[in-house]
Design a protein around this motif. Structure first.
Motif, PDB file in Angstrom:
ATOM      1  N   LEU A 104     -21.312   6.816  -6.419  1.00 44.79           N
ATOM      2  CA  LEU A 104     -20.799   8.036  -7.349  1.00 44.79           C
ATOM      3  C   LEU A 104     -19.704   7.510  -8.326  1.00 44.79           C
ATOM      4  O   LEU A 104     -19.566   6.293  -8.554  1.00 44.79           O
ATOM      5  N   GLY A 138     -21.712  20.197  -5.424  1.00 43.62           N
ATOM      6  CA  GLY A 138     -21.275  20.065  -6.955  1.00 43.62           C
ATOM      7  C   GLY A 138     -20.160  20.892  -7.127  1.00 43.62           C
ATOM      8  O   GLY A 138     -19.949  21.303  -8.299  1.00 43.62           O
ATOM      9  N   GLU A 141     -13.779  19.258  -7.292  1.00 43.09           N
ATOM     10  CA  GLU A 141     -12.735  18.773  -8.576  1.00 43.09           C
ATOM     11  C   GLU A 141     -11.503  18.658  -8.120  1.00 43.09           C
ATOM     12  O   GLU A 141     -10.795  19.460  -7.386  1.00 43.09           O
ATOM     13  N   ASP A 186     -13.087  14.303 -12.251  1.00 38.32           N
ATOM     14  CA  ASP A 186     -14.234  14.834 -11.332  1.00 38.32           C
ATOM     15  C   ASP A 186     -14.899  13.695 -10.543  1.00 38.32           C
ATOM     16  O   ASP A 186     -15.083  12.613 -11.040  1.00 38.32           O
ATOM     17  N   ASP A 188     -18.329  12.645  -8.784  1.00 41.18           N
ATOM     18  CA  ASP A 188     -19.744  13.282  -8.752  1.00 41.18           C
ATOM     19  C   ASP A 188     -20.521  12.291  -8.311  1.00 41.18           C
ATOM     20  O   ASP A 188     -19.929  10.834  -8.385  1.00 41.18           O
TER      21      ASP A 188
END
Length: 360
Positions: A104, A138, A141, A186, A188
């Motif tokens: 990630l 997704g 945050e 963020d 991800d």
């Protein structure tokens, strides 16, 4: 006369061999990037945990649904100032073992106060599976989905009355390590690196976490071995209830002792503020019993209470409250396939009242 069909096959094979020879080293190089990242993670985590004064308490690791490590995170004025770091995340499996790693990235945000140095190592403990599910969908945050709250360090027993956020964050910079707050930024999954490492196109994080037959290098075993040193992890090779009025049926104060684990049931209702959904109620119920049984140093709820809400042992009552019935024991009891030492029934009300209905 020359047979052009006969010539076509050797030419095709020659081109294919040339392309394979050209792509293979690149593919190996891409996988090597992942191998080196895992080696960095093992080194960073091992160094941090080796210091008894600053190590992350094992009880917190044992009760975590996932661990993310982002080594050598480039920084600006803040530990993370609009920069990008690469790391990995492992998730707790139903049997207590750790999953395959998914790579990630962490971008932007800020962690704590300004410190010296040009890079930092960041560790995130996910105490609830729902946050990992948000990440996979997704929808994650920092500062919006969740906040990274400074986690405790050292071998001192954790305060039994302390409650912890769903994500605990740590950072090491310029030789200093400790819990720090993480806001913004963020997190991800790195799809390209995951595809390269597992040599599978379009592989998803869920497939990585659940996969048992993935083509992964031996370095993953080194990662599992290192995590096993600092957590109670297995080797890799719904209950019903009914709600009542807020606190009206609370049992008298008493103690329950099993194999050295003592839990105190308080007759008074504890209010933690309004709750909007069953996910928050689940965490409140779990933390209430963690507090009653002496804290995370000595007690751990069953994995289902750290997992997705859909897997949690609860019922919704006619008055809008939620009743959770779950087992618990000393840290690592479920990984060791031990018999649970405590059975808890907790009812949580939308207004924030948390009532221990029974504790046996």
């Amino acid at each position: 006369m020359i047979n052009r069909k006969i010539l076509a096959l050797p030419l095709t094979l020659a081109l294919s061999a040339t392309m394979t020879a050209t792509l293979a080293p690149a593919a190996l190089a891409d996988r090597q990037d992942g191998i080196e990242k895992i080696e960095d993670v093992v080194e960073v985590f091992d160094e941090i945990m080796a210091d008894r004064n600053t190590r992350i308490p094992q009880s917190l690791i044992d009760s975590s649904a996932g661990i993310a490590v982002i080594p050598d995170l480039a920084q600006g004025g803040f530990i993370v100032g609009g920069k990008r770091g690469n790391g990995l995340l492992v998730m707790r499996q139903p049997d207590g073992s750790w999953s395959n790693p998914a790579f990630l990235t962490l971008t932007g945000g800020s962690i704590g106060l300004q410190v010296g140095g040009k890079s930092s190592d960041v560790i995130l403990l996910f105490r609830d599976r729902d946050d990992i599910d948000d990440l996979m969908e997704g929808n994650f945050e920092f500062g919006v989905s969740a906040s990274g709250t400074a986690g405790p360090v050292g071998e001192t027993a954790l305060d039994s009355t302390a409650t912890f956020a769903d994500i605990l964050s740590y950072s090491r910079s310029s030789g200093l390590f400790g819990g720090v707050a993480l806001e913004g930024g963020d997190l991800d999954f790195d799809d390209d690196r995951n595809e390269d490492f597992y040599d599978r196109k379009n592989i998803t994080p869920d497939q990585i976490f659940r996969g048992t037959n993935l083509d992964a290098p031996d370095t993953v075993q080194d990662l599992w071995s290192m995590l096993g040193q600092y957590s109670t992890a297995s080797s890799r090779s719904s209950s019903s209830g009914s709600g009542s009025g807020s606190g009206s049926n609370a049992s008298p104060s008493r103690s329950t002792a099993r194999s050295g684990l003592t839990c105190n049931q308080d007759s008074q209702t504890k209010n933690i503020g309004p709750l909007s959904n069953v996910r928050a109620a689940k965490n409140a119920a779990r933390q209430r019993i963690e507090e009653a049984c002496g804290g995370l140093s000595v007690y751990q709820a069953e994995f289902a209470m750290h997992g997705p809400v859909s897997d949690s042992p609860y019922v919704t009552n006619s008055n809008g409250s939620w009743t959770f019935t779950f087992s618990g024991g000393t840290p690592g009891w479920e990984s060791r396939n031990s018999t649970p030492e405590v059975l808890s029934v907790v009812t949580v009300f939308p207004n924030g009242d948390v009532v221990i209905d029974s504790l046996d």
